[in-house]
Scaffold this motif. Structure first.
Motif, PDB file in Angstrom:
ATOM      1  N   ALA A 198       3.501   9.566  -6.197  1.00  0.00           N
ATOM      2  CA  ALA A 198       3.243   8.847  -7.442  1.00  0.00           C
ATOM      3  C   ALA A 198       1.961   9.371  -8.076  1.00  0.00           C
ATOM      4  O   ALA A 198       1.833   9.425  -9.291  1.00  0.00           O
ATOM      5  CB  ALA A 198       3.130   7.348  -7.170  1.00  0.00           C
TER       6      ALA A 198
ATOM      7  N   GLU B 126       1.626  14.549  -0.971  1.00  0.00           N
ATOM      8  CA  GLU B 126       0.585  15.560  -1.211  1.00  0.00           C
ATOM      9  C   GLU B 126      -0.565  15.381  -0.216  1.00  0.00           C
ATOM     10  O   GLU B 126      -1.461  16.201  -0.138  1.00  0.00           O
ATOM     11  CB  GLU B 126       0.087  15.482  -2.667  1.00  0.00           C
ATOM     12  CG  GLU B 126      -1.107  14.574  -2.938  1.00  0.00           C
ATOM     13  CD  GLU B 126      -0.833  13.082  -2.744  1.00  0.00           C
ATOM     14  OE1 GLU B 126       0.326  12.706  -2.513  1.00  0.00           O
ATOM     15  OE2 GLU B 126      -1.796  12.294  -2.795  1.00  0.00           O
TER      16      GLU B 126
ATOM     17  N   GLY C 211       0.795  -1.220   0.000  1.00  0.00           N
ATOM     18  CA  GLY C 211       0.000   0.000   0.000  1.00  0.00           C
ATOM     19  C   GLY C 211       0.828   1.271   0.000  1.00  0.00           C
ATOM     20  O   GLY C 211       0.272   2.374  -0.041  1.00  0.00           O
TER      21      GLY C 211
ATOM     22  N   GLY D  41       2.655   2.334  -2.303  1.00  0.00           N
ATOM     23  CA  GLY D  41       2.569   2.977  -3.619  1.00  0.00           C
ATOM     24  C   GLY D  41       3.604   2.488  -4.620  1.00  0.00           C
ATOM     25  O   GLY D  41       3.908   3.197  -5.586  1.00  0.00           O
ATOM     26  N   LYS D  42       4.124   1.285  -4.425  1.00  0.00           N
ATOM     27  CA  LYS D  42       5.158   0.756  -5.324  1.00  0.00           C
ATOM     28  C   LYS D  42       4.633   0.582  -6.748  1.00  0.00           C
ATOM     29  O   LYS D  42       5.250   1.033  -7.710  1.00  0.00           O
ATOM     30  CB  LYS D  42       5.659  -0.612  -4.811  1.00  0.00           C
ATOM     31  CG  LYS D  42       6.275  -0.555  -3.437  1.00  0.00           C
ATOM     32  CD  LYS D  42       6.655  -1.928  -2.932  1.00  0.00           C
ATOM     33  CE  LYS D  42       5.471  -2.806  -2.578  1.00  0.00           C
ATOM     34  NZ  LYS D  42       4.614  -2.279  -1.502  1.00  0.00           N
ATOM     35  N   THR D  43       3.491  -0.098  -6.851  1.00  0.00           N
ATOM     36  CA  THR D  43       2.936  -0.362  -8.177  1.00  0.00           C
ATOM     37  C   THR D  43       2.554   0.949  -8.861  1.00  0.00           C
ATOM     38  O   THR D  43       2.784   1.131 -10.061  1.00  0.00           O
ATOM     39  CB  THR D  43       1.725  -1.306  -8.049  1.00  0.00           C
ATOM     40  OG1 THR D  43       2.167  -2.508  -7.407  1.00  0.00           O
ATOM     41  CG2 THR D  43       1.120  -1.645  -9.394  1.00  0.00           C
ATOM     42  N   SER D  44       2.003   1.890  -8.083  1.00  0.00           N
ATOM     43  CA  SER D  44       1.650   3.196  -8.646  1.00  0.00           C
ATOM     44  C   SER D  44       2.892   3.946  -9.109  1.00  0.00           C
ATOM     45  O   SER D  44       2.879   4.620 -10.147  1.00  0.00           O
ATOM     46  CB  SER D  44       0.914   4.047  -7.605  1.00  0.00           C
ATOM     47  OG  SER D  44      -0.179   3.342  -7.084  1.00  0.00           O
TER      48      SER D  44
ATOM     49  N   GLU E 231      -6.526   0.980  -8.535  1.00  0.00           N
ATOM     50  CA  GLU E 231      -7.981   0.882  -8.301  1.00  0.00           C
ATOM     51  C   GLU E 231      -8.728   0.396  -9.545  1.00  0.00           C
ATOM     52  O   GLU E 231      -9.744  -0.266  -9.440  1.00  0.00           O
ATOM     53  CB  GLU E 231      -8.565   2.242  -7.907  1.00  0.00           C
ATOM     54  CG  GLU E 231      -8.232   2.703  -6.504  1.00  0.00           C
ATOM     55  CD  GLU E 231      -6.822   3.278  -6.400  1.00  0.00           C
ATOM     56  OE1 GLU E 231      -6.105   3.323  -7.424  1.00  0.00           O
ATOM     57  OE2 GLU E 231      -6.431   3.647  -5.288  1.00  0.00           O
TER      58      GLU E 231
HETATM   59  N1  LIG Z   1      -2.723   9.890  -2.087  1.00  0.00           N
HETATM   60  C1  LIG Z   1      -1.888   9.085  -2.717  1.00  0.00           C
HETATM   61  N2  LIG Z   1      -2.230   7.819  -2.904  1.00  0.00           N
HETATM   62  C2  LIG Z   1      -1.355   7.018  -3.557  1.00  0.00           C
HETATM   63  C3  LIG Z   1      -0.109   7.479  -4.032  1.00  0.00           C
HETATM   64  N3  LIG Z   1       0.539   6.454  -4.595  1.00  0.00           N
HETATM   65  C4  LIG Z   1      -0.268   5.387  -4.494  1.00  0.00           C
HETATM   66  N4  LIG Z   1      -1.426   5.728  -3.881  1.00  0.00           N
HETATM   67  C5  LIG Z   1      -2.555   4.860  -3.570  1.00  0.00           C
HETATM   68  O1  LIG Z   1      -2.184   3.963  -2.549  1.00  0.00           O
HETATM   69  C6  LIG Z   1      -2.805   2.697  -2.748  1.00  0.00           C
HETATM   70  C7  LIG Z   1      -1.761   1.600  -2.832  1.00  0.00           C
HETATM   71  O2  LIG Z   1      -0.977   1.804  -3.977  1.00  0.00           O
HETATM   72  P1  LIG Z   1      -0.165   0.650  -4.677  1.00  0.00           P
HETATM   73  O3  LIG Z   1       0.588   1.256  -5.792  1.00  0.00           O
HETATM   74  O4  LIG Z   1      -1.036  -0.525  -4.970  1.00  0.00           O
HETATM   75  O5  LIG Z   1       0.803   0.258  -3.475  1.00  0.00           O
HETATM   76  P2  LIG Z   1       1.787  -0.998  -3.367  1.00  0.00           P
HETATM   77  O6  LIG Z   1       1.088  -2.016  -2.547  1.00  0.00           O
HETATM   78  O7  LIG Z   1       2.984  -0.471  -2.671  1.00  0.00           O
HETATM   79  O8  LIG Z   1       2.080  -1.445  -4.754  1.00  0.00           O
HETATM   80  C8  LIG Z   1      -3.622   2.830  -4.013  1.00  0.00           C
HETATM   81  O9  LIG Z   1      -4.922   3.132  -3.652  1.00  0.00           O
HETATM   82  C9  LIG Z   1      -2.961   3.991  -4.737  1.00  0.00           C
HETATM   83  O10 LIG Z   1      -3.831   4.677  -5.586  1.00  0.00           O
HETATM   84  C10 LIG Z   1       0.216   8.860  -3.817  1.00  0.00           C
HETATM   85  O11 LIG Z   1       1.267   9.348  -4.191  1.00  0.00           O
HETATM   86  N5  LIG Z   1      -0.722   9.605  -3.157  1.00  0.00           N
END
Ligand SMILES: Nc1nc2c(ncn2[C@@H]2O[C@H](COP(=O)(O)OP(=O)(O)O)[C@@H](O)[C@H]2O)c(=O)[nH]1
Ligand SMILES: [Mg+2]
Length: 677
Positions: free
Chosen positions: A241, A137, A19, A21-24, A43
């Motif tokens: 991200a 942000e 969560g 934000g790695k994938t994002s 999402e």
């Molecule tokens: N507010 C905000 N949300 C983010 C950001 N980057 C990712 N997210 C959200 O955080 C959640 C997890 O992101 P994801 O990329 O799946 O995280 P991962 O588990 O590390 O791969 C998702 O709902 C993303 O949309 C960011 O820079 N700002």
């Protein structure tokens, strides 16, 4: 596409808590680099790296996923990873094959267990690392605080490099504190922290810094790259991200300051286990390591590897050093989610895949024919969570073995086997979430459904005293009758010594030719168990007397007589039930010590000792009955909020306390009455 100069290749793991934000971040990078025309969102289930059906459904990554892109004439490979502890095997599998890590930290939560896990793997494999502080942000986030936390936890080698302009909803840009023309006070402080960290990462620089009170821009720039490569400096990048902030700066940092494959010291294992340093050279002999195998229903087998030296071309063959076999190189692909790119050749540093390999698997070293070097095997965590599994229907039963084999090929932390002791089909993994998702995959991909149960404990029966008994089997039914008569003495055998049969018959009271049948009758009765349905172990059975009938005696009659005798004697010989005792080692932050110890006591655990296990952590060693830790993974997680880890291995068998033995016997009798046993 031609191969790229080795010095211009980078490969970087994207790691951190789920969560964060790695994938994002990966998605945003690919979009900024023009690889994708539209940035996907986790999402919406349309990101490049989370493309599996289960990833889309669950909204988080479950498998490592390599992607690549070109940047300023360079080729950059990123490997996205899942963040949940259940999928830590994915980080374990790739940590030895990547040259650097970006640890993504969620600014709104700070350091989490996934941050720590990633950091520990980076440390274990000496992987250079930087931090990307994401989501800046968002309201109530503060870059300075997050950096403070990182420095307090991981040391002053952590220092801010890319600083935010504005905070929370006013976060509007970033500056490189080493390069910006003008800095505000906060940024000046960051520059000072970074300068000190750079100076401290190198002996000559620290001397200069202490002498002159500053470092030149050139010294800083060079010191930064060297410090990162040596693992002595961990810069922090501020970003988002979502808002596409700090993302290009991160890519620029990877391109200019991260080590290239040429900087890597590669040590392979030669003859007689001698370490051999391998020269990293695109024109040297090919040497690569397989770190993942994917079984795709459409593409077939996809074998992912990292090239350490030499070049692999698509029209040749290679040698699998581990299995000592040659294979034809199929297509070579550079990876990018669902859209892989076919290339003619790959060289040092490249992360790539070959299709349609038959006998090459995870952890194999693949090399130029004639090579006799293997790369050190990738060390995987032991899967400790186990479940018993049963196919739902006849059709499922036919296909389940094959489906489970395929899943295990893909995931080296997943195992399945038939438990010899309990007769159950058992699956093992790192945690419940992983096992749930694997079974979901089995349903989606192989159309096989299964139910799961808490596995049975492999109890055993034995005796604590000597006893003797007669067993007589006599039947008079018309023509031929049946007659067998044996007298047995039984006694406890040493723990672990198993079953022993002693023949001390004299005078031929039991004829020679029937004695093997007596032995067999005893063994069969003991295998089924006498009091609880669990096999009997560690027992001596002595046949010392008996009688026979010249016409009616038979092997079968003596077998039955022996079975009757030994069961009768067994019940007289102070029978008891043994249970498997495990050795457990639990590592937790200091503050959980009391809870964990108390909990172990309530599980009939015996503490063996406690040792410090790194800053603020303790390792508790104990023995505990297996029956008490069947769900320990989930329990430990809830006791420590995911901050504890444990290791479990079989130690020995011990007698079950009487009140529990009674429950086991009662459960067995109930099952027998209900016809289940
Ligand atoms: N507010 C905000 N949300 C983010 C950001 N980057 C990712 N997210 C959200 O955080 C959640 C997890 O992101 P994801 O990329 O799946 O995280 P991962 O588990 O590390 O791969 C998702 O709902 C993303 O949309 C960011 O820079 N700002
Ligand atoms: Mg993810």
């Amino acid at each position: 596409m031609a191969t790229i100069e080795a010095g211009k290749v980078r490969n970087v793991g994207i790691v951190g808590h789920s969560g964060a934000g790695k994938t994002s971040l990966v998605e945003q990078i690919l979009s900024d680099m023009g690889v994708t025309s539209r940035r996907g969102r986790v999402e919406d289930g349309n990101t490049v790296s989370d493309f599996l059906e289960e990833e889309v459904q669950h909204g988080h990554s479950i498998q490592l996923s390599p992607v690549h892109f070109e940047y300023n004439g360079m080729r950059i490979h990123l490997i996205d990873h899942p963040g949940y502890a259940d999928f830590l095997g994915e980080v374990a599998a790739s940590a030895p094959v990547i040259d650097a890590m970006v640890i993504v930290v969620d600014a709104s939560t700070g350091i989490q267990i996934g941050t720590d896990n990633a950091f520990r793997y980076a440390e274990k494999h000496h992987v250079p690392r930087v931090f990307f502080v994401n989501k800046l942000e968002r309201e109530h986030t503060d870059f300075h605080d997050t950096v403070g936390m990182l420095r307090a936890t991981y040391g002053t080698q952590v220092a801010p490099l890319i600083a935010p302009v504005g905070q929370a909803h006013e976060f509007s840009g970033v500056v490189n504190v080493l390069e910006a023309a003008s800095l505000d006070d906060a940024q000046e402080t960051m520059k000072l922290e970074l300068t000190e960290a750079v100076a401290e990462s190198d002996d000559t620089l620290i001397e200069k810094y202490l002498d002159a009170g500053e470092l030149s821009p050139e010294e800083l720039r060079q010191g930064l790259g060297k410090g990162i490569a040596d693992g002595k400096l961990m810069p922090v990048v501020a970003g988002s991200a979502d808002k596409d902030l700090g993302v290009r700066e991160l890519v620029e940092l990877i391109a200019t300051c991260f080590p290239s494959p040429l900087d890597r010291k590669v040590v392979a294992i030669g003859n007689n286990d001698k370490p051999v340093e391998v020269k990293v050279d695109p024109s040297g002999p090919f040497l690569a390591q397989v770190f993942r195998q994917v079984v795709d229903p459409f593409v077939g087998h996809l074998t992912m590897f990292r090239v350490f030296s030499g070049t692999l071309k698509s029209d040749g063959e290679f040698y699998n050093v581990t299995t000592r076999s040659k294979e034809r190189t199929g297509k070579i692909l550079l990876l990018k989610g669902k859209d892989n790119v076919q290339v003619d050749a790959v060289g040092p540093g490249d992360i790539a895949a070959v299709t349609k390999l038959k006998s090459t698997h995870f952890n194999n070293t693949i090399a130029a024919p004639g090579t006799d070097l293997t790369l050190p095997p990738i060390d995987m965590p032991t899967p400790l969570v186990k479940l018993a599994i049963k196919p739902k229907s006849r059709a499922d039963e036919d296909k389940i073995g094959e489906a489970l084999n395929r899943l295990a090929e893909e995931d080296p932390t997943f195992k399945h086997y038939r438990d010899q002791d309990t007769g159950e089909h058992v699956v093992r993994g790192m945690g419940d979430l992983q096992l749930d998702i694997l079974l979901e995959r089995m349903r989606n991909k192989y159309h096989v459904e299964a139910e799961t149960f808490t596995p049975k404990v492999a109890y055993r029966e034995t005796i604590k005293a000597k006893a003797e008994a007669q067993g007589k089997h006599k039947k008079q039914t018309g023509g031929h009758g049946q007659y067998g008569d044996v007298h047995l003495r039984i006694a406890p055998n040493d723990r672990g010594a198993g079953y022993e049969f002693i023949d001390s018959v004299v005078g031929g009271v039991v004829p020679r030719n029937y004695i093997p049948a007596v032995d067999k009758g005893c063994q069969e009765a003991l295998a089924k168990g006498v009091i609880s349905g669990h096999p009997v172990v560690d027992i001596k059975a002595e046949l010392f007397y008996g009688s026979y009938h010249t016409v009616d005696s038979s092997e079968l009659a003596f077998k039955i007589a022996a079975s009757l005798a030994i069961q009768k004697a067994f019940k007289e010989a102070k029978p008891c039930i043994l249970e498997p005792i495990m050795e457990i080692a639990i590592t937790v932050p200091d503050e959980f010590m009391g809870d964990i110890n108390g909990d172990l006591n309530s599980r009939r655990g015996r503490i063996l000792g406690m040792d410090p296990a790194g800053p603020g952590r303790q390792c508790i060693r104990a023995t505990v009955p297996e029956a008490e830790v069947l769900r320990y993974s989930a329990d430990l997680r809830s006791m420590t909020g995911g901050r504890g880890t444990y290791d479990l291995k079989f130690s020995h068998y011990e007698e079950v306390p009487e009140h529990i033995a009674k429950e086991i016997v009662a459960a067995h009798e109930k099952a027998r009455e209900e016809g289940k046993d």
